[in-house]
Write a protein that holds these residues in place. Structure first.
Motif, PDB file in Angstrom:
ATOM      1  N   ARG A  22       1.146  -1.070  -0.313  1.00 62.21           N
ATOM      2  CA  ARG A  22       0.084   0.162  -0.118  1.00 62.21           C
ATOM      3  C   ARG A  22       1.014   0.915   0.127  1.00 62.21           C
ATOM      4  N   GLU A  23       1.844   1.803   0.829  1.00 66.62           N
ATOM      5  CA  GLU A  23       2.449   2.289   0.919  1.00 66.62           C
ATOM      6  C   GLU A  23       3.344   3.036  -0.393  1.00 66.62           C
ATOM      7  N   GLN A  24       4.420   1.530  -1.240  1.00 66.89           N
ATOM      8  CA  GLN A  24       4.746   1.305  -2.747  1.00 66.89           C
ATOM      9  C   GLN A  24       4.989  -0.030  -3.086  1.00 66.89           C
ATOM     10  N   PRO A  25       4.973   0.135  -4.441  1.00 66.95           N
ATOM     11  CA  PRO A  25       4.612  -0.850  -4.951  1.00 66.95           C
ATOM     12  C   PRO A  25       6.417  -1.421  -5.421  1.00 66.95           C
ATOM     13  N   ALA A  26       6.390  -2.938  -5.888  1.00 65.29           N
ATOM     14  CA  ALA A  26       7.418  -3.771  -4.560  1.00 65.29           C
ATOM     15  C   ALA A  26       8.013  -4.877  -5.809  1.00 65.29           C
ATOM     16  N   TYR A  27       9.440  -4.981  -5.757  1.00 66.57           N
ATOM     17  CA  TYR A  27       9.078  -6.817  -6.271  1.00 66.57           C
ATOM     18  C   TYR A  27       9.492  -7.248  -4.870  1.00 66.57           C
ATOM     19  N   GLY A  28       9.975  -8.477  -4.899  1.00 68.94           N
ATOM     20  CA  GLY A  28       9.943  -9.499  -4.229  1.00 68.94           C
ATOM     21  C   GLY A  28      11.541  -9.110  -2.994  1.00 68.94           C
ATOM     22  N   TYR A  29      12.305  -8.357  -3.948  1.00 69.72           N
ATOM     23  CA  TYR A  29      13.651  -8.347  -2.975  1.00 69.72           C
ATOM     24  C   TYR A  29      13.653  -7.148  -2.160  1.00 69.72           C
ATOM     25  N   ARG A  65       5.986  -6.102 -15.148  1.00 68.12           N
ATOM     26  CA  ARG A  65       7.539  -6.896 -15.268  1.00 68.12           C
ATOM     27  C   ARG A  65       8.204  -5.748 -15.561  1.00 68.12           C
ATOM     28  N   VAL A  66       9.351  -5.032 -15.086  1.00 65.52           N
ATOM     29  CA  VAL A  66       9.850  -4.778 -15.514  1.00 65.52           C
ATOM     30  C   VAL A  66      11.404  -5.083 -15.691  1.00 65.52           C
ATOM     31  N   PRO A  67      12.124  -4.606 -16.449  1.00 68.35           N
ATOM     32  CA  PRO A  67      13.328  -4.725 -16.985  1.00 68.35           C
ATOM     33  C   PRO A  67      14.355  -4.831 -15.929  1.00 68.35           C
ATOM     34  N   SER A  68      15.062  -5.946 -15.582  1.00 70.21           N
ATOM     35  CA  SER A  68      15.765  -5.194 -14.779  1.00 70.21           C
ATOM     36  C   SER A  68      17.926  -5.473 -15.596  1.00 70.21           C
ATOM     37  N   GLU A  69      18.515  -5.128 -14.230  1.00 70.22           N
ATOM     38  CA  GLU A  69      19.540  -4.563 -15.732  1.00 70.22           C
ATOM     39  C   GLU A  69      20.569  -6.252 -14.861  1.00 70.22           C
ATOM     40  N   LYS A  70      20.179  -7.010 -14.359  1.00 68.61           N
ATOM     41  CA  LYS A  70      20.361  -8.452 -13.973  1.00 68.61           C
ATOM     42  C   LYS A  70      19.679  -9.144 -14.238  1.00 68.61           C
ATOM     43  N   GLY A  71      19.650 -10.250 -15.273  1.00 69.99           N
ATOM     44  CA  GLY A  71      18.808 -11.592 -15.488  1.00 69.99           C
ATOM     45  C   GLY A  71      17.741 -11.085 -16.080  1.00 69.99           C
ATOM     46  N   PRO A  72      16.231 -11.708 -15.162  1.00 67.25           N
ATOM     47  CA  PRO A  72      15.388 -11.618 -16.087  1.00 67.25           C
ATOM     48  C   PRO A  72      14.330 -10.759 -15.516  1.00 67.25           C
ATOM     49  N   PRO A  73      13.069 -10.365 -16.115  1.00 70.43           N
ATOM     50  CA  PRO A  73      12.126  -8.883 -15.906  1.00 70.43           C
ATOM     51  C   PRO A  73      11.681  -9.151 -14.562  1.00 70.43           C
ATOM     52  N   ARG A  74      11.773  -8.285 -13.428  1.00 71.14           N
ATOM     53  CA  ARG A  74      11.487  -7.880 -11.792  1.00 71.14           C
ATOM     54  C   ARG A  74       9.584  -8.015 -12.153  1.00 71.14           C
ATOM     55  N   LYS A  75       9.562  -8.679 -11.539  1.00 70.53           N
ATOM     56  CA  LYS A  75       7.724  -8.600 -11.052  1.00 70.53           C
ATOM     57  C   LYS A  75       7.295  -8.266 -10.140  1.00 70.53           C
ATOM     58  N   VAL A  76       6.681  -6.776 -10.608  1.00 68.76           N
ATOM     59  CA  VAL A  76       6.807  -5.387  -9.678  1.00 68.76           C
ATOM     60  C   VAL A  76       5.297  -5.582  -9.022  1.00 68.76           C
ATOM     61  N   TYR A  77       4.777  -5.438  -7.443  1.00 69.51           N
ATOM     62  CA  TYR A  77       3.761  -6.205  -7.215  1.00 69.51           C
ATOM     63  C   TYR A  77       3.133  -4.829  -6.512  1.00 69.51           C
ATOM     64  N   ALA A  78       1.699  -4.395  -7.133  1.00 73.44           N
ATOM     65  CA  ALA A  78       0.771  -3.306  -6.853  1.00 73.44           C
ATOM     66  C   ALA A  78      -0.098  -3.524  -5.981  1.00 73.44           C
ATOM     67  N   LEU A  79      -0.420  -3.336  -5.146  1.00 72.64           N
ATOM     68  CA  LEU A  79      -1.973  -3.735  -4.508  1.00 72.64           C
ATOM     69  C   LEU A  79      -2.925  -2.880  -5.143  1.00 72.64           C
ATOM     70  N   ASN A  80      -4.164  -3.562  -5.705  1.00 70.30           N
ATOM     71  CA  ASN A  80      -5.450  -2.780  -6.145  1.00 70.30           C
ATOM     72  C   ASN A  80      -6.120  -2.797  -5.255  1.00 70.30           C
ATOM     73  N   THR A  81      -7.472  -2.245  -6.001  1.00 66.47           N
ATOM     74  CA  THR A  81      -8.400  -2.476  -5.119  1.00 66.47           C
ATOM     75  C   THR A  81      -9.426  -3.962  -4.245  1.00 66.47           C
ATOM     76  N   ASP A  82      -9.092  -5.002  -4.453  1.00 66.25           N
ATOM     77  CA  ASP A  82      -9.536  -6.445  -3.728  1.00 66.25           C
ATOM     78  C   ASP A  82      -8.123  -6.614  -2.782  1.00 66.25           C
ATOM     79  N   GLY A  83      -6.839  -6.185  -3.301  1.00 66.63           N
ATOM     80  CA  GLY A  83      -5.815  -6.367  -1.651  1.00 66.63           C
ATOM     81  C   GLY A  83      -6.181  -5.362  -1.001  1.00 66.63           C
ATOM     82  N   GLN A  84      -7.155  -3.891  -1.373  1.00 65.62           N
ATOM     83  CA  GLN A  84      -7.123  -3.450  -0.333  1.00 65.62           C
ATOM     84  C   GLN A  84      -8.015  -3.305   0.788  1.00 65.62           C
ATOM     85  N   ALA A  85      -8.855  -3.553   0.177  1.00 63.73           N
ATOM     86  CA  ALA A  85     -10.138  -4.473   0.326  1.00 63.73           C
ATOM     87  C   ALA A  85      -9.790  -5.776   1.710  1.00 63.73           C
ATOM     88  N   VAL A  86      -8.814  -6.416   1.078  1.00 64.64           N
ATOM     89  CA  VAL A  86      -8.234  -7.506   1.909  1.00 64.64           C
ATOM     90  C   VAL A  86      -7.824  -6.868   3.168  1.00 64.64           C
TER      91      VAL A  86
END
Length: 113
Positions: A22-29, A65-86
């Motif tokens: 909710r604060e900010q989208p981010a990838y796993g690491y 999916r956001v390009p990464s400097e190293k390796g495959p693209p990163r998956k960036v996760y952002a909270l959506n309205t269903d996630g906000q409800a949960v």
């Protein structure tokens, strides 16, 4: 105490991760690093990645999916309205439980009995 902490955290980690997103989208690491910044030092990346798969499958986050400097693209996760409800339900449940647990700890009746 470590085993008890681990067991309690299992039940709340989804809400904690949703709150971070909710604060900010981010990838796993990044999520793992932010958890550590908030004092959850013992959480391993594998636990976070497994949780991210579950919340993605449940439709609680949008994934880009956001390009990464190293390796495959990163998956960036952002909270959506269903996630906000949960997340809203998580905070409501957390407030209910924490009020009652604190009342038990201090041997006083809960405020919202």
């Amino acid at each position: 105490m470590a085993k008890q902490m681990t067991e309690m955290l299992k039940g709340t980690l989804e809400g904690v991760v949703l709150a971070l997103l909710r604060e900010q989208p981010a990838y796993g690491y990044e999520i793992t690093a932010r958890l550590r910044e908030h004092g959850f030092a013992d959480i391993v990346e594998g636990t976070v990645y497994a949780l991210l798969i579950r919340i993605e499958q449940r439709g609680l986050v949008d994934v880009e999916r956001v390009p990464s400097e190293k390796g495959p693209p990163r998956k960036v996760y952002a909270l959506n309205t269903d996630g906000q409800a949960v997340l809203d339900e998580f905070w409501s449940t957390w407030g209910f439980l924490s009020d009652r647990i604190e009342a038990l700890r201090t041997d006083t009746p809960p405020e919202h009995a």
